[in-house]
Design an enzyme around this catalytic site. Structure first.
Site, PDB file in Angstrom:
ATOM      1  CG  ASN A 187      36.045  48.764  41.638  1.00 57.43           C
ATOM      2  OD1 ASN A 187      37.034  49.063  40.998  1.00 57.43           O
ATOM      3  ND2 ASN A 187      35.989  47.716  42.439  1.00 57.43           N
ATOM      4  CG  HIS A 237      35.661  38.032  37.648  1.00 62.83           C
ATOM      5  ND1 HIS A 237      34.497  37.687  38.305  1.00 62.83           N
ATOM      6  CD2 HIS A 237      36.561  37.059  37.921  1.00 62.83           C
ATOM      7  CE1 HIS A 237      34.686  36.537  38.934  1.00 62.83           C
ATOM      8  NE2 HIS A 237      35.929  36.136  38.721  1.00 62.83           N
TER       9      HIS A 237
END
Ligand code: GRF
Length: 187
Positions: free
Chosen positions: A14, A103
Site C-alpha cells: 500500500n 483496515h
C-alpha cells in the site's frame, strides 16, 4: 508541496501504491516511518527514492523521538498502511484529523488488537461472512475504533482462503486509499 508520512511495519504494497500514485500526479513528498528494520517496505521506499525513518518502541512511547520528528516534518497527512503498533495519544493530540488507517475488513467487525493481516481474513471466512472489504478511518487511541471515513466491499466466496480473500481486498485498498488521501488533502 504536500508531505505525506506513511507508517508501515511490513510488506508495504500500500505504501508503494500510494507513493507511485501521487508521484505520477504532481510534486508530493513522502517519508516512511517504520518500526521494523527488516521490513520490506524499507526496500520499496529506497527504490522509489523516498526517505525512511526507523524507530524503536522507546522512540514512539517513551522518549518522544517520533513525535519530535513529526513536528519537524509537519506532514499534511499521516497514513498508516499496515502499521501494527498503537499511535500514542500525544501524537494524536498534535495531529487532530490528520492520522488515518486502512483496515482490511468492514469495521466495526473483525477489528481490534491482534486483528491484522491474514488473521482478519481467516476470521471473516470462519464467521461465514459473505461480504468483506476495506475501512479507512481516523485513528484514535484504540485499535480500529476511530471515525469511519470510507468503506468499500467485495464478496467472500465459499471457496475463499485467507490468501484469495486478501488479494481481493488488497485490490480495493490500492484503488481507494490514494483517492481518499487525495480528498483529505484538499480539505
Ligand atoms: C493491508 O491489508 C492493510 O489494510 C492493513 O495491513 C495490510 C498491509 O499490507 N492495515 P501491505 O503491507 O500494504 O502490503
Amino acid at each position: 508541496m504536500p508531505l505525506i508520512a506513511i507508517f508501515a511495519s511490513g510488506t508495504g504494497t500500500n505504501a508503494e501504491n500510494i507513493i507511485k500514485t501521487f508521484s505520477s500526479q504532481q510534486n508530493f513528498q513522502f517519508i516512511v516511518f517504520c518500526n521494523n528494520p527488516t521490513a520490506e517496505v524499507l526496500q520499496r521506499a529506497e527504490k522509489l527514492g523516498v526517505p525512511s525513518i526507523i524507530f524503536t518502541r522507546r522512540d514512539l512511547y517513551e522518549n518522544g523521538t517520533v513525535l519530535q520528528q513529526l513536528l519537524a516534518y509537519k506532514p499534511d497527512l499521516i497514513a498508516l498502511a499496515g502499521f501494527l503498533w498503537l499511535i500514542p495519544a500525544e501524537i494524536i493530540q498534535h495531529f487532530p484529523d490528520k492520522i488515518i488507517n486502512i483496515h482490511p475488513a468492514l469495521l466495526p467487525k473483525f477489528g481490534g488488537k491482534g486483528m491484522y493481516g491474514e488473521r482478519v481474513h481467516r476470521a471473516v471466512i470462519e464467521a461465514n461472512a459473505t461480504v468483506s472489504g476495506i475501512t479507512i478511518h481516523y485513528v484514535n487511541e484504540n485499535y480500529d475504533e476511530g471515525q469511519i471515513i470510507f468503506q468499500a466491499s467485495c464478496p467472500v466466496y465459499s471457496w475463499d482462503t485467507p490468501h484469495t480473500l486478501a488479494e481481493r481486498v488488497h485490490k480495493l485498498e490500492y484503488e481507494h486509499y490514494p483517492k481518499i488521501i487525495a480528498q483529505l488533502l484538499k480539505k
